[in-house]
Design an enzyme around this catalytic site. Structure first.
Site, mmCIF file in Angstrom:
data_model
loop_
_atom_site.group_PDB
_atom_site.id
_atom_site.type_symbol
_atom_site.label_atom_id
_atom_site.label_comp_id
_atom_site.label_asym_id
_atom_site.label_seq_id
_atom_site.Cartn_x
_atom_site.Cartn_y
_atom_site.Cartn_z
ATOM 1 N N GLU A 147 0.848 -1.190 0.000
ATOM 2 C CA GLU A 147 0.000 0.000 0.000
ATOM 3 C C GLU A 147 0.886 1.243 0.000
ATOM 4 O OE1 GLU A 147 -3.360 0.396 -0.235
ATOM 5 O OE2 GLU A 147 -2.453 2.364 -0.507
ATOM 6 N N LEU A 246 9.626 17.723 -0.694
ATOM 7 C CA LEU A 246 10.850 18.494 -0.445
ATOM 8 C C LEU A 246 10.568 19.668 0.481
ATOM 9 C CD1 LEU A 246 12.673 18.524 -3.916
ATOM 10 C CD2 LEU A 246 13.444 17.423 -1.820
ATOM 11 N N GLY A 249 11.260 20.474 7.386
ATOM 12 C CA GLY A 249 10.442 20.527 8.596
ATOM 13 C C GLY A 249 11.240 20.069 9.800
ATOM 14 N N GLY A 253 8.351 11.748 10.397
ATOM 15 C CA GLY A 253 7.879 10.793 11.406
ATOM 16 C C GLY A 253 6.663 10.058 10.911
ATOM 17 N N CYS A 256 4.994 5.059 9.607
ATOM 18 C CA CYS A 256 5.577 4.261 8.517
ATOM 19 C C CYS A 256 7.055 4.542 8.242
ATOM 20 C CB CYS A 256 4.777 4.488 7.244
ATOM 21 S SG CYS A 256 3.047 4.120 7.484
ATOM 22 N N ARG A 324 1.578 8.883 16.291
ATOM 23 C CA ARG A 324 2.615 7.850 16.397
ATOM 24 C C ARG A 324 3.919 8.348 15.779
ATOM 25 N NH1 ARG A 324 -0.306 2.883 13.742
ATOM 26 N NH2 ARG A 324 -1.251 4.581 12.570
HETATM 27 C C1 UGA Z 1 4.086 7.397 4.108
HETATM 28 C C2 UGA Z 1 4.294 7.361 2.580
HETATM 29 O O1 UGA Z 1 4.302 8.689 2.075
HETATM 30 C C3 UGA Z 1 3.169 6.575 1.895
HETATM 31 O O2 UGA Z 1 3.413 6.480 0.510
HETATM 32 C C4 UGA Z 1 3.119 5.175 2.499
HETATM 33 O O3 UGA Z 1 2.051 4.400 1.953
HETATM 34 C C5 UGA Z 1 2.911 5.287 4.008
HETATM 35 O O4 UGA Z 1 3.988 6.057 4.581
HETATM 36 C C6 UGA Z 1 2.899 3.892 4.576
HETATM 37 O O5 UGA Z 1 3.920 3.199 4.470
HETATM 38 O O6 UGA Z 1 1.840 3.443 5.037
HETATM 39 P P1 UGA Z 1 2.511 8.784 5.778
HETATM 40 O O7 UGA Z 1 3.134 8.012 6.891
HETATM 41 O O8 UGA Z 1 1.035 8.954 5.766
HETATM 42 O O9 UGA Z 1 2.880 8.119 4.349
HETATM 43 O O10 UGA Z 1 3.159 10.225 5.826
HETATM 44 P P2 UGA Z 1 3.890 11.174 4.774
HETATM 45 O O11 UGA Z 1 2.915 12.057 4.112
HETATM 46 O O12 UGA Z 1 4.791 10.393 3.933
HETATM 47 O O13 UGA Z 1 4.752 12.070 5.779
HETATM 48 C C7 UGA Z 1 5.781 11.481 6.570
HETATM 49 C C8 UGA Z 1 6.520 12.529 7.353
HETATM 50 O O14 UGA Z 1 7.268 13.356 6.477
HETATM 51 C C9 UGA Z 1 5.622 13.471 8.147
HETATM 52 O O15 UGA Z 1 6.200 13.701 9.413
HETATM 53 C C10 UGA Z 1 5.585 14.724 7.295
HETATM 54 O O16 UGA Z 1 5.334 15.891 8.028
HETATM 55 C C11 UGA Z 1 6.985 14.722 6.714
HETATM 56 N N1 UGA Z 1 7.090 15.474 5.448
HETATM 57 C C12 UGA Z 1 6.476 15.045 4.323
HETATM 58 C C13 UGA Z 1 7.876 16.617 5.414
HETATM 59 O O17 UGA Z 1 8.474 17.022 6.431
HETATM 60 N N2 UGA Z 1 8.004 17.296 4.232
HETATM 61 C C14 UGA Z 1 7.390 16.890 3.093
HETATM 62 O O18 UGA Z 1 7.585 17.550 2.032
HETATM 63 C C15 UGA Z 1 6.616 15.743 3.130
#
Ligand code: UGA
Length: 431
Positions: A147, A246, A249, A253, A256, A324
């Site tokens: 997923e 990109l 932050g 976290g 995942c 989490r």
């Molecule tokens: C992540 C992956 O993006 C999904 O493709 C994957 O399916 C999912 O894990 C999973 O394995 O289930 P998610 O955990 O919902 O999704 O969160 P993200 O949107 O990826 O963000 C992860 C972290 O990166 C957050 O702390 C977010 O704030 C940070 N982030 C994200 C940034 O600091 N900058 C960004 O440009 C994008």
């Protein structure tokens, strides 16, 4: 007897529930099993227990037209099902490996209840080789179908994924699973199970590395006086790089990225490969978090001990109620360890008693709004990019604080407007 397209989904969490609802939306008949009392109670009463845009409406629609229903036990759900999706948690074990006990438990539970010819589809993120283990437990054909949805945009991501990956030794079974998603119009990658499982880890590890790169770059920008936002703009127009993922932050976290990067390092170690690049990305993530703490220290004028700091945002990103492995919570913990009195506000966390997952922050005051959180504070740290923080009355915020200093760990606010309101402002990677 199996119904040609009846689907069982085991687990109604952040992955299982959107998966079940979207498969129902695609016209399949879906039965979803959830054994957690609170979650099941909410679903049975027509409530969706996770904050996810558009999910409540979608679930109401497909429950209403009879294509989705919920049951308590996995064995009940698999009765009559041709496809059985496993969407259970695989938390991180103490050594960084993925803890497979839920997957194994469910596989054991459903083994004797599976219909002949049923295909087990593994959506949980599992170490390379797990499909074979599930095959041994259940005796069924197992297809790995990782997923890629993100929390907060799960419905959109599931309806319109960038790709669908299906892996199995039995390619026909893999294709059949792929066909369940034909309505997405997404490219279908049919491969073996080990490769499919590797694709999942590789995707999350690459995303984490990309973020660690941009966060380290932001640190460099601060030292050389460059503006990371323009640097990213300059990078992003190169189509080989792109703009996505990109935004610098307070470090990455969630449930995942941290777990899957640790698991991939562990998987690599177990076959004698030192994935030094990924270890460096994980270490850089620690640095990014620590840099925010240093900025708060600086903003508050040095020693933080005994000071009050306002915290805006506790979830791991905006648009979700999930805390989490949240960088916001981690930074808050680091501040508390330095003797700070924390006043925190997050739109998804009610004021009052501190929830159990934050029990070690028991001195923290949970506030009803962003204003209350900065009362008497020497600095405010904006840690989650909730949109509502943009629209605050910053003159009022300044009045409430002991000294108006703001650390914007998400580059959400306009520094010029804040400086006009009398703030000292510190963003990420901005001069
Ligand atoms: C992540 C992956 O993006 C999904 O493709 C994957 O399916 C999912 O894990 C999973 O394995 O289930 P998610 O955990 O919902 O999704 O969160 P993200 O949107 O990826 O963000 C992860 C972290 O990166 C957050 O702390 C977010 O704030 C940070 N982030 C994200 C940034 O600091 N900058 C960004 O440009 C994008």
């Amino acid at each position: 007897m199996t119904d040609a397209s009846r689907i069982a989904v085991v687990g109604a969490g952040y992955v299982g529930l959107p998966t079940a609802a979207v498969l129902a939306r695609f016209g399949h008949t879906v039965v979803c099993a959830e054994r957690d009392d609170t979650r099941f109670g909410a679903l049975a009463a027509g409530r969706v227990p996770v904050l996810e845009e558009g999910l409540a409406e979608l679930v109401a629609e497909v429950v209403g037209n009879g294509s989705l229903r919920f049951v308590r036990s996995a064995a009940e759900a698999v009765h009559g099902a041709r496809f059985v999706f496993l969407c259970v948690a695989t938390p991180e074990a103490y050594d960084g490996a993925a803890d497979l006990s839920f997957v194994q438990e469910v596989a054991t539970e459903i083994a004797s209840a599976l219909e002949p010819g049923a295909i087990v589809v593994n959506k949980s993120t599992v170490p390379v080789g797990t499909a074979l283990a599930v095959e041994r437990i259940t005796g069924a054909t197992v297809v790995s179908n990782p997923e890629f949805l993100r929390e907060g945009t799960a419905v959109r991501d599931s309806l319109r994924p960038d790709r669908v990956v299906v892996g199995a030794d039995d390619r026909r079974a893999a294709r059949q699973v792929g066909e369940l998603f034909s309505e997405t119009g997404a490219p279908l990658i049919v491969t073996d199970t080990v490769t499919a499982e590797t694709i999942k880890y590789a995707s999350n590890a690459f995303l984490a590395t990309k973020l660690s790169f941009v966060n380290a770059l932001a640190g460099l920008c601060e030292s050389v006086g460059a503006d990371v936002r323009d640097v990213v703009l300059g990078l992003g127009y190169d189509r080989r790089i792109g703009f996505d993922f990109l935004r610098p932050g307070p470090g990455w976290g969630g449930s995942c990225l941290p777990k899957d990067t640790a698991a991939l390092v562990h998987i690599a170690e177990s076959v004698g490969y030192d994935f030094a690049l990924l270890r460096a990305a994980i270490a850089a993530n620690e640095e990014a978090r620590e840099r925010v703490v240093r900025k708060v220290e600086e903003a508050a004028g040095g020693d933080l001990s005994g000071r009050t700091v306002g915290v805006w945002g506790l979830t791991f990103k905006a648009g979700t109620d999930d805390r989490r492995m949240s960088p916001a919570v981690d930074v808050t913990r680091r501040l508390a360890d330095l003797g700070v009195s924390v006043r925190a506000y997050d739109p998804t966390v009610p004021p009052g008693p501190v929830p159990t997952d934050l029990a070690d922050l028991e001195g923290m005051v949970l506030c009803a709004d962003a204003y209350d959180a900065c009362r008497g504070a020497s600095a405010v740290a904006l840690l989650t990019e909730w949109d509502e923080f943009r629209g605050l009355d910053f003159a009022k915020v300044a009045d409430l604080m002991a000294s108006p200093a703001l650390v914007d760990a998400r580059n959400l606010l306009d520094p010029a407007a804040l400086r006009r309101a009398g703030f000292s402002y510190s963003g990420v990677g901005r001069p």
